[in-house]
Design a protein around this motif. Sequence first.
Motif, PDB file in Angstrom:
ATOM      1  N   ARG A  45      80.248  85.665   4.862  1.00  0.00           N
ATOM      2  CA  ARG A  45      81.389  84.985   4.252  1.00  0.00           C
ATOM      3  C   ARG A  45      81.819  83.786   5.079  1.00  0.00           C
ATOM      4  O   ARG A  45      82.213  82.746   4.537  1.00  0.00           O
ATOM      5  CB  ARG A  45      82.533  85.971   4.031  1.00  0.00           C
ATOM      6  N   ILE A  46      81.717  83.892   6.390  1.00  0.00           N
ATOM      7  CA  ILE A  46      82.015  82.737   7.252  1.00  0.00           C
ATOM      8  C   ILE A  46      81.000  81.627   6.972  1.00  0.00           C
ATOM      9  O   ILE A  46      81.362  80.454   6.845  1.00  0.00           O
ATOM     10  CB  ILE A  46      82.015  83.140   8.737  1.00  0.00           C
TER      11      ILE A  46
ATOM     12  N   LEU B 265      85.970  86.205  -1.261  1.00  0.00           N
ATOM     13  CA  LEU B 265      86.596  84.943  -0.848  1.00  0.00           C
ATOM     14  C   LEU B 265      87.470  84.354  -1.954  1.00  0.00           C
ATOM     15  O   LEU B 265      88.541  83.804  -1.685  1.00  0.00           O
ATOM     16  CB  LEU B 265      85.523  83.936  -0.423  1.00  0.00           C
TER      17      LEU B 265
ATOM     18  N   LEU C 147      90.483  81.711  -0.732  1.00  0.00           N
ATOM     19  CA  LEU C 147      89.859  80.740   0.166  1.00  0.00           C
ATOM     20  C   LEU C 147      88.900  79.815  -0.575  1.00  0.00           C
ATOM     21  O   LEU C 147      88.621  78.716  -0.113  1.00  0.00           O
ATOM     22  CB  LEU C 147      89.136  81.446   1.312  1.00  0.00           C
TER      23      LEU C 147
ATOM     24  N   LEU D  52      87.319  87.117   5.912  1.00  0.00           N
ATOM     25  CA  LEU D  52      86.398  86.412   6.802  1.00  0.00           C
ATOM     26  C   LEU D  52      85.715  87.344   7.802  1.00  0.00           C
ATOM     27  O   LEU D  52      85.078  86.876   8.745  1.00  0.00           O
ATOM     28  CB  LEU D  52      87.145  85.304   7.554  1.00  0.00           C
ATOM     29  N   SER D  53      85.821  88.644   7.585  1.00  0.00           N
ATOM     30  CA  SER D  53      85.312  89.602   8.565  1.00  0.00           C
ATOM     31  C   SER D  53      83.814  89.874   8.461  1.00  0.00           C
ATOM     32  O   SER D  53      83.312  90.792   9.099  1.00  0.00           O
ATOM     33  CB  SER D  53      86.083  90.917   8.455  1.00  0.00           C
TER      34      SER D  53
ATOM     35  N   VAL E 188      81.877  79.971   3.635  1.00  0.00           N
ATOM     36  CA  VAL E 188      83.026  79.069   3.777  1.00  0.00           C
ATOM     37  C   VAL E 188      82.592  77.784   4.473  1.00  0.00           C
ATOM     38  O   VAL E 188      82.952  76.679   4.048  1.00  0.00           O
ATOM     39  CB  VAL E 188      84.188  79.750   4.537  1.00  0.00           C
TER      40      VAL E 188
END
Length: 100
Positions: A28-29, A65, A70, A23-24, A32
Amino acid sequence: MAFSKAEEFEEKDILAARFAKALSHPARIAIVRLLANHNACCYCGDLTTELPIAQSTISQHLKVLKDVGLIDGEIAPPKVCYRINRENLLLAKKLFSELL
């Protein structure tokens, strides 16, 4: 040869670090978040209309991910259908809550 001492830490800390690393990146955040808000699956092409990055870059972020668990990818030829892995997302939330 360098040796990793990661295996000497608690399993929950190792897992939290893997989730955090995945999630860095802000893309990608965003991925998600988009997948969590969709009840149905999303294709990589669908995400390109939502995010300001190229499809090839989105594919690379999806792989990161997926590798950490995730998200899940289900093959629906000729595409891959992506959806959030709610169980692992809740686990990540729990681990981060304990940390913070």
